[in-house]
Each structure stands twice: as structure tokens, then as C-alpha cells.
Design an enzyme around this catalytic site. Structure first.
Site, PDB file in Angstrom:
ATOM      1  N   CYS A  33       0.819  -1.094  -0.003  1.00 38.23           N
ATOM      2  CA  CYS A  33      -0.098  -0.117   0.256  1.00 38.23           C
ATOM      3  C   CYS A  33       0.848   1.264  -0.520  1.00 38.23           C
ATOM      4  O   CYS A  33       0.446   2.536  -0.371  1.00 38.23           O
ATOM      5  CB  CYS A  33      -1.043   0.025   0.808  1.00 38.23           C
ATOM      6  SG  CYS A  33       0.393  -0.777   2.463  1.00 38.23           S
ATOM      7  N   CYS A  59      -2.607   5.294   6.445  1.00 38.57           N
ATOM      8  CA  CYS A  59      -4.218   5.269   5.861  1.00 38.57           C
ATOM      9  C   CYS A  59      -4.657   5.280   7.206  1.00 38.57           C
ATOM     10  O   CYS A  59      -4.203   5.462   8.051  1.00 38.57           O
ATOM     11  CB  CYS A  59      -4.871   3.246   5.669  1.00 38.57           C
ATOM     12  SG  CYS A  59      -4.480   2.790   6.727  1.00 38.57           S
ATOM     13  N   CYS A 103      -2.126  -2.984   8.571  1.00 40.16           N
ATOM     14  CA  CYS A 103      -1.954  -1.793   8.937  1.00 40.16           C
ATOM     15  C   CYS A 103      -0.717  -1.985   9.946  1.00 40.16           C
ATOM     16  O   CYS A 103      -0.691  -1.576  10.641  1.00 40.16           O
ATOM     17  CB  CYS A 103      -3.063  -0.806   9.212  1.00 40.16           C
ATOM     18  SG  CYS A 103      -3.407  -1.041   6.917  1.00 40.16           S
TER      19      CYS A 103
HETATM   20 FE1  FES Z   1      -1.595   0.783   4.481  1.00 39.77          FE
HETATM   21 FE2  FES Z   1      -3.365   0.766   5.902  1.00 39.77          FE
HETATM   22  S1  FES Z   1      -3.534   0.271   4.292  1.00 39.77           S
HETATM   23  S2  FES Z   1      -1.034   1.242   6.461  1.00 39.77           S
END
Ligand code: FES
Length: 145
Positions: A33, A59, A103
Site C-alpha cells: 500500500c 491510512c 496496518c
Molecule cells: Fe496500508 Fe493501512 S492500507 S497501512
């Protein structure tokens, strides 16, 4: 989809910032991500974490988990901090949606990376601490997709 505690830590994150001359700094990232978290620890000579700050480029769940992780490590010894896992961070937040579990791993890894840095700076070995895999000082980790 988020618990009240997650929303609280997301909208009002604790311990945001940096510590100058920190005892240990850990920067970790999630290659998928692209989110990044940096954790600063101020550890006294008895091995107690006196202060902790974090910065996250990520996020909402990453912000909330790092905020909660800082609350959990503050005042703990290095050995106690090492026992904090992404599970304990999630539990303290009353859970995370399954797609957001990764995350919380960043928070655990950021603590470990900061402890690793502290151990290296002081030339000590922390029992049970392994070199964090996603520490972004490791070039080969950041270019992996
Ligand atoms: Fe990457 Fe939450 S979507 S840390």
C-alpha cells in the site's frame, strides 16, 4: 466499519511528532500500500521508555494503530515493549476490520525497528528481538513488490 476507539485515535492521534536525538528510531513501510510509519523512542539508562512519538504516512487504521501503540509502549521497559504485538494493539482498539489487519503490523514492526536501532546504537542485544523485515533502511525490501 471502525470501532469508536479506532475513530478516536484516528481523529485525535496521541504522541504525533518527532524526538530529537531519540534513543531509537524505526522506519517501516508496507510495500503493497506504500504506507510508512516512523517511531521515535526515548529510553532512559534503566531501559524504561520515557517518551515516544510517531509519524505516519498512511491510512486511517495505520494512524490509529500507531497512536495506540505509542500509548502502550510509554512507560514500559524495553522487554515489555517487545511483547506488544499487532494483536495487542488491535485488542486495545476493540478490533479492526479484516482488510485492515495488515496496518496494525506496521505499528508492531515500527516498535521493533526503533528497539533494534536503540540496541545497535548502544551495542546491546535485546533478548528475543529480531531484525525487523520491513525496516526501510533495507533497500532491497523497499523495491520489492
Ligand atoms: Fe496500508 Fe493501512 S492500507 S497501512
Amino acid at each position: 466499519m471502525y470501532t469508536e476507539k479506532v475513530m478516536d485515535h484516528f481523529s485525535n492521534p496521541r504522541n504525533v511528532g518527532e524526538i530529537e536525538n531519540a534513543s531509537g528510531v524505526g522506519t517501516v513501510g508496507n510495500a503493497k500500500c506504500g504506507d510508512i510509519m516512523r517511531m521515535y523512542l526515548d529510553i532512559d539508562e534503566t531501559g524504561v521508555i520515557q517518551d515516544v512519538k510517531f509519524k505516519t504516512f498512511g491510512c486511517g487504521a495505520a494512524v490509529a494503530t500507531s497512536s495506540m501503540a505509542t500509548e502502550l509502549v510509554k512507560g514500559k521497559t524495553v522487554e515489555e515493549a517487545l511483547k506488544i504485538t499487532n494483536k495487542s494493539v488491535m485488542e486495545a482498539l476493540d478490533g479492526l476490520p479484516p482488510v485492515k489487519v495488515h496496518c496494525s503490523l506496521l505499528a508492531e514492526e515500527a516498535i521493533h525497528a526503533a528497539l533494534w536501532d536503540y540496541a545497535e546504537k548502544n551495542n546491546i542485544k535485546i533478548e528475543g528481538l529480531e531484525k525487523p523485515k520491513s525496516d526501510i533502511h533495507e533497500e532491497e525490501e523497499t523495491i520489492e513488490y
